[in-house]
Design a protein around this motif. Structure first.
Motif, PDB file in Angstrom:
ATOM      1  N   CYS A 151       0.843  -1.189   0.000  1.00  0.00           N
ATOM      2  CA  CYS A 151       0.000   0.000   0.000  1.00  0.00           C
ATOM      3  C   CYS A 151       0.881   1.242   0.000  1.00  0.00           C
ATOM      4  CB  CYS A 151      -0.933  -0.008   1.212  1.00  0.00           C
ATOM      5  SG  CYS A 151      -1.986   1.448   1.324  1.00  0.00           S
ATOM      6  N   LEU A 152       0.613   2.169  -0.912  1.00  0.00           N
ATOM      7  CA  LEU A 152       1.336   3.425  -1.016  1.00  0.00           C
ATOM      8  C   LEU A 152       0.364   4.569  -0.770  1.00  0.00           C
ATOM      9  CD1 LEU A 152       3.164   2.615  -4.364  1.00  0.00           C
ATOM     10  CD2 LEU A 152       4.176   2.458  -2.110  1.00  0.00           C
ATOM     11  N   GLY A 153       0.770   5.539   0.040  1.00  0.00           N
ATOM     12  CA  GLY A 153      -0.123   6.666   0.273  1.00  0.00           C
ATOM     13  C   GLY A 153       0.329   7.546   1.420  1.00  0.00           C
ATOM     14  N   LYS A 154      -0.520   8.521   1.739  1.00  0.00           N
ATOM     15  CA  LYS A 154      -0.237   9.449   2.824  1.00  0.00           C
ATOM     16  C   LYS A 154      -0.668   8.844   4.158  1.00  0.00           C
ATOM     17  CE  LYS A 154      -0.675  13.629   0.001  1.00  0.00           C
ATOM     18  NZ  LYS A 154      -1.349  14.946  -0.143  1.00  0.00           N
ATOM     19  N   PHE A 155      -0.019   9.280   5.227  1.00  0.00           N
ATOM     20  CA  PHE A 155      -0.348   8.792   6.561  1.00  0.00           C
ATOM     21  C   PHE A 155      -1.610   9.488   7.078  1.00  0.00           C
ATOM     22  CE2 PHE A 155       4.390   8.412   6.469  1.00  0.00           C
ATOM     23  CZ  PHE A 155       4.431   7.031   6.416  1.00  0.00           C
TER      24      PHE A 155
END
Length: 279
Positions: A151-155
């Protein structure tokens, strides 16, 4: 049309100090390039350009006094760590190494931890390395064939969380969240969490070398094909598991966050020079 050299009333001012009768190298070149029938007028444009260029093209990396605080940036430290891990892998498994990376792990309690990651043809290794004593403290091995989701993304955090962080990263899943016990979920020292979360190391802009090994995109570009190849090998010629790579917010489920608040702001998860203690 008049030029600057023949403009009436214009008096060029020399910047040479008193007693300096010889023109500078820049002035001499300016005189030679002018028209032979006109009085030479020394110019100092080239001197101003050198100052302008240094302003327009600053050093893109961190200041030396900032980077020296981190032991990993000191000459020969990261190279020694890589050689230690190479020797360990050669003795234990003999797997082919595909790359080394220096990243920051963010645990399930939002604590930052300095880590070396190694990708081989079969395993992802997460190493806790002591850059002060130059020794491997802990090594976690994750079979690439067990990884099923990235999973790639903002916290993101719960709305009532008191300690939040900005930025983005990636999370690697290799186990079932449903099988995770309640004790391991709320234990800040648990090693049974079935996923790992990473972001870029704070010293990524120290030098070209660190910019390469701390780049999250470079790590993902090597990890994804390595997992896909491992899944094909484990399932044989028939259809098997497939890796899922998605982009979505990464939830860090902390609420009070007092422990991570103190630890992250004091960089307790890094091998850092803390200053001298004495009288």
């Amino acid at each position: 049309m008049s030029t600057i050299g023949s403009f009436e009333g214009f008096q060029p001012i020399s910047l040479k100090q008193e007693g300096d009768d010889q023109p500078s190298e820049t002035d001499r070149l300016s005189m030679e390039e002018g028209d032979p029938g006109k009085d030479p007028v020394p110019t100092h444009i080239s001197k101003q350009q050198s100052v302008t260029e240094s302003t327009l093209y600053p050093n893109p990396y961190h200041k030396a006094n900032v980077s020296r605080k981190y032991f990993v940036t000191r000459p020969g430290t990261i190279e020694t760590a890589m050689e230690d891990l190479k020797g360990h892998i050669a003795k234990t498994s003999g797997e082919k190494i595909q790359g080394f990376w220096l990243l920051t792990e963010i645990d399930h309690w939002n604590n930052e931890k300095e880590r070396i990651l190694v990708i081989t043809d079969k395993t992802l290794m997460i190493c806790k390395y002591d850059f002060i004593m130059l020794s491997c403290v802990q090594l976690q091995r994750i079979p690439l064939s067990a990884v099923y989701r990235i999973c790639l993304g903002k916290f993101v955090f719960p709305g009532v969380s008191l300690d939040k962080r900005q930025g983005e990263g990636l999370r690697i899943y290799w186990g079932s969240l449903q099988q995770q016990s309640l004790l391991s979920r709320w234990n800040p020292w648990s090693t049974e969490v079935p996923y790992a979360t990473f972001t870029e190391h704070p010293m990524r802009n120290t030098s070209e070398q660190f910019l390469e090994i701390c780049k999250l995109s470079g790590f993902v570009s090597k990890l994804v094909p390595a997992i896909q190849n491992a899944l094909k090998s484990s399932s044989g010629s028939g259809g098997g598991k497939e890796l899922m790579v998605i982009t979505e917010p990464i939830l860090i489920e902390t609420y009070m966050g007092l422990m991570s608040f103190i630890g992250n702001r004091n960089k307790l998860g890094y091998s850092l020079a803390r200053g001298s203690i004495g009288f």
